[in-house]
Design a protein around this motif. Structure first.
Motif, PDB file in Angstrom:
ATOM      1  N   LEU A   1     -28.764 -30.175  19.231  1.00 47.67           N
ATOM      2  CA  LEU A   1     -27.835 -29.288  19.312  1.00 47.67           C
ATOM      3  C   LEU A   1     -26.929 -29.196  18.121  1.00 47.67           C
ATOM      4  O   LEU A   1     -26.583 -28.402  17.224  1.00 47.67           O
ATOM      5  CB  LEU A   1     -26.993 -29.082  20.394  1.00 47.67           C
ATOM      6  N   GLN A   2     -26.558 -30.546  17.796  1.00 48.52           N
ATOM      7  CA  GLN A   2     -25.693 -30.829  16.547  1.00 48.52           C
ATOM      8  C   GLN A   2     -26.581 -30.390  15.210  1.00 48.52           C
ATOM      9  O   GLN A   2     -25.847 -29.825  14.385  1.00 48.52           O
ATOM     10  CB  GLN A   2     -25.172 -32.318  16.599  1.00 48.52           C
ATOM     11  N   SER A   3     -27.673 -30.865  15.472  1.00 47.28           N
ATOM     12  CA  SER A   3     -28.445 -30.554  13.820  1.00 47.28           C
ATOM     13  C   SER A   3     -28.746 -29.109  13.692  1.00 47.28           C
ATOM     14  O   SER A   3     -28.530 -28.828  12.518  1.00 47.28           O
ATOM     15  CB  SER A   3     -29.798 -31.317  14.190  1.00 47.28           C
ATOM     16  N   ALA A   4     -28.835 -28.423  14.806  1.00 51.00           N
ATOM     17  CA  ALA A   4     -29.104 -26.966  14.561  1.00 51.00           C
ATOM     18  C   ALA A   4     -27.876 -26.222  14.318  1.00 51.00           C
ATOM     19  O   ALA A   4     -27.794 -25.392  13.255  1.00 51.00           O
ATOM     20  CB  ALA A   4     -29.659 -26.219  15.961  1.00 51.00           C
ATOM     21  N   ALA A   5     -26.640 -26.700  14.907  1.00 54.92           N
ATOM     22  CA  ALA A   5     -25.524 -26.119  14.563  1.00 54.92           C
ATOM     23  C   ALA A   5     -24.999 -26.487  12.923  1.00 54.92           C
ATOM     24  O   ALA A   5     -24.467 -25.625  12.417  1.00 54.92           O
ATOM     25  CB  ALA A   5     -24.178 -26.855  15.395  1.00 54.92           C
ATOM     26  N   TYR A   6     -25.277 -27.431  12.579  1.00 55.40           N
ATOM     27  CA  TYR A   6     -25.077 -27.681  11.005  1.00 55.40           C
ATOM     28  C   TYR A   6     -26.039 -27.482  10.051  1.00 55.40           C
ATOM     29  O   TYR A   6     -25.837 -27.581   8.865  1.00 55.40           O
ATOM     30  CB  TYR A   6     -24.689 -29.445  11.014  1.00 55.40           C
ATOM     31  N   GLU A   7     -27.209 -26.868  10.578  1.00 51.92           N
ATOM     32  CA  GLU A   7     -28.302 -26.375   9.542  1.00 51.92           C
ATOM     33  C   GLU A   7     -27.737 -25.475   8.578  1.00 51.92           C
ATOM     34  O   GLU A   7     -28.190 -25.703   7.362  1.00 51.92           O
ATOM     35  CB  GLU A   7     -29.183 -25.942  10.403  1.00 51.92           C
ATOM     36  N   ASN A   8     -27.072 -24.741   8.961  1.00 47.70           N
ATOM     37  CA  ASN A   8     -26.692 -23.481   7.792  1.00 47.70           C
ATOM     38  C   ASN A   8     -25.175 -23.641   7.365  1.00 47.70           C
ATOM     39  O   ASN A   8     -24.705 -23.016   6.523  1.00 47.70           O
ATOM     40  CB  ASN A   8     -26.566 -22.194   8.373  1.00 47.70           C
ATOM     41  N   LYS A   9     -24.499 -24.904   7.776  1.00 49.39           N
ATOM     42  CA  LYS A   9     -23.260 -24.985   7.260  1.00 49.39           C
ATOM     43  C   LYS A   9     -23.061 -25.655   5.854  1.00 49.39           C
ATOM     44  O   LYS A   9     -24.038 -26.502   5.428  1.00 49.39           O
ATOM     45  CB  LYS A   9     -22.499 -26.038   8.216  1.00 49.39           C
ATOM     46  N   SER A  10     -22.107 -25.199   5.001  1.00 49.65           N
ATOM     47  CA  SER A  10     -22.010 -25.672   3.799  1.00 49.65           C
ATOM     48  C   SER A  10     -20.769 -26.772   3.853  1.00 49.65           C
ATOM     49  O   SER A  10     -20.469 -27.426   2.755  1.00 49.65           O
ATOM     50  CB  SER A  10     -22.035 -24.839   2.799  1.00 49.65           C
ATOM     51  N   ASP A  11     -19.992 -26.670   4.721  1.00 51.70           N
ATOM     52  CA  ASP A  11     -18.713 -27.494   4.875  1.00 51.70           C
ATOM     53  C   ASP A  11     -18.548 -27.740   6.319  1.00 51.70           C
ATOM     54  O   ASP A  11     -18.882 -27.147   7.292  1.00 51.70           O
ATOM     55  CB  ASP A  11     -17.602 -26.675   4.125  1.00 51.70           C
ATOM     56  N   LEU A  12     -17.586 -28.715   6.347  1.00 55.74           N
ATOM     57  CA  LEU A  12     -17.336 -29.201   7.873  1.00 55.74           C
ATOM     58  C   LEU A  12     -15.713 -29.661   7.818  1.00 55.74           C
ATOM     59  O   LEU A  12     -15.263 -29.936   6.824  1.00 55.74           O
ATOM     60  CB  LEU A  12     -18.129 -30.423   8.167  1.00 55.74           C
ATOM     61  N   THR A  13     -14.987 -28.984   9.092  1.00 56.60           N
ATOM     62  CA  THR A  13     -13.693 -29.451   8.990  1.00 56.60           C
ATOM     63  C   THR A  13     -13.426 -30.438  10.073  1.00 56.60           C
ATOM     64  O   THR A  13     -13.998 -30.715  11.104  1.00 56.60           O
ATOM     65  CB  THR A  13     -12.790 -28.094   9.553  1.00 56.60           C
ATOM     66  N   ILE A  14     -12.522 -31.526   9.674  1.00 54.70           N
ATOM     67  CA  ILE A  14     -12.082 -32.620  10.509  1.00 54.70           C
ATOM     68  C   ILE A  14     -10.670 -32.540  10.775  1.00 54.70           C
ATOM     69  O   ILE A  14     -10.004 -32.376   9.599  1.00 54.70           O
ATOM     70  CB  ILE A  14     -12.550 -33.881   9.775  1.00 54.70           C
ATOM     71  N   ASP A  15     -10.201 -32.479  11.859  1.00 56.13           N
ATOM     72  CA  ASP A  15      -8.912 -32.437  12.374  1.00 56.13           C
ATOM     73  C   ASP A  15      -8.304 -33.812  12.125  1.00 56.13           C
ATOM     74  O   ASP A  15      -8.688 -34.527  13.002  1.00 56.13           O
ATOM     75  CB  ASP A  15      -8.795 -31.878  13.719  1.00 56.13           C
ATOM     76  N   LEU A  16      -7.458 -34.119  11.102  1.00 56.53           N
ATOM     77  CA  LEU A  16      -6.991 -35.256  11.003  1.00 56.53           C
ATOM     78  C   LEU A  16      -5.561 -35.681  11.831  1.00 56.53           C
ATOM     79  O   LEU A  16      -5.275 -36.725  11.713  1.00 56.53           O
ATOM     80  CB  LEU A  16      -6.597 -35.596   9.464  1.00 56.53           C
ATOM     81  N   ASN A  17      -5.212 -34.492  12.321  1.00 61.20           N
ATOM     82  CA  ASN A  17      -4.054 -34.791  13.352  1.00 61.20           C
ATOM     83  C   ASN A  17      -4.530 -35.609  14.895  1.00 61.20           C
ATOM     84  O   ASN A  17      -3.741 -36.093  15.387  1.00 61.20           O
ATOM     85  CB  ASN A  17      -3.285 -33.452  13.706  1.00 61.20           C
TER      86      ASN A  17
END
Length: 115
Positions: free
Chosen positions: A66-82
């Motif tokens: 599921l994670q692989s499929a979700a990230y397949e077409n992403k060019s960026d990723l957001t990480i909540d540092l809070n």
């Protein structure tokens, strides 16, 4: 066009005998929004991956797929540092990500797979 992520969500809904409306309700979105994500018209919200993994009690293999499929077409990723105690680790990784060799990336992946 249905994305690989969308196909997995559809399969999951069918296995759990749910409708699009049921899953959308669990995710707190409209059916139109969920449909747009499935069809690649909207990006997959990062939080969905973990929410779906927990809501549907996915196995490790199902979660990775599921994670692989979700990230397949992403060019960026957001990480909540809070919400993390490991801010320095996340920032260091982000700074050095582009410079990773294939060997280093593979070693990191092996380490993460063990978690």
């Amino acid at each position: 066009m249905l994305t690989r992520f969308g196909k997995q969500l559809r399969k999951l809904r069918i296995e759990k005998d749910e409708r699009l409306k049921d899953m959308a309700g669990k995710l707190g979105v409209t059916t139109a929004y969920l449909s747009a994500v499935e069809n690649g018209k909207r990006t997959v919200p990062d939080a969905w991956i973990y929410d779906i993994m927990e809501m549907y009690d996915l196995s490790d293999d199902e979660a990775r797929e599921l994670q692989s499929a979700a990230y397949e077409n992403k060019s960026d990723l957001t990480i909540d540092l809070n919400d993390t105690e490991n801010v320095e680790v996340a920032l260091s990784f982000a700074r050095k990500f582009r410079g990773l060799t294939i060997k280093q990336a593979n070693e990191l992946q092996k380490m993460l797979d063990k978690m």
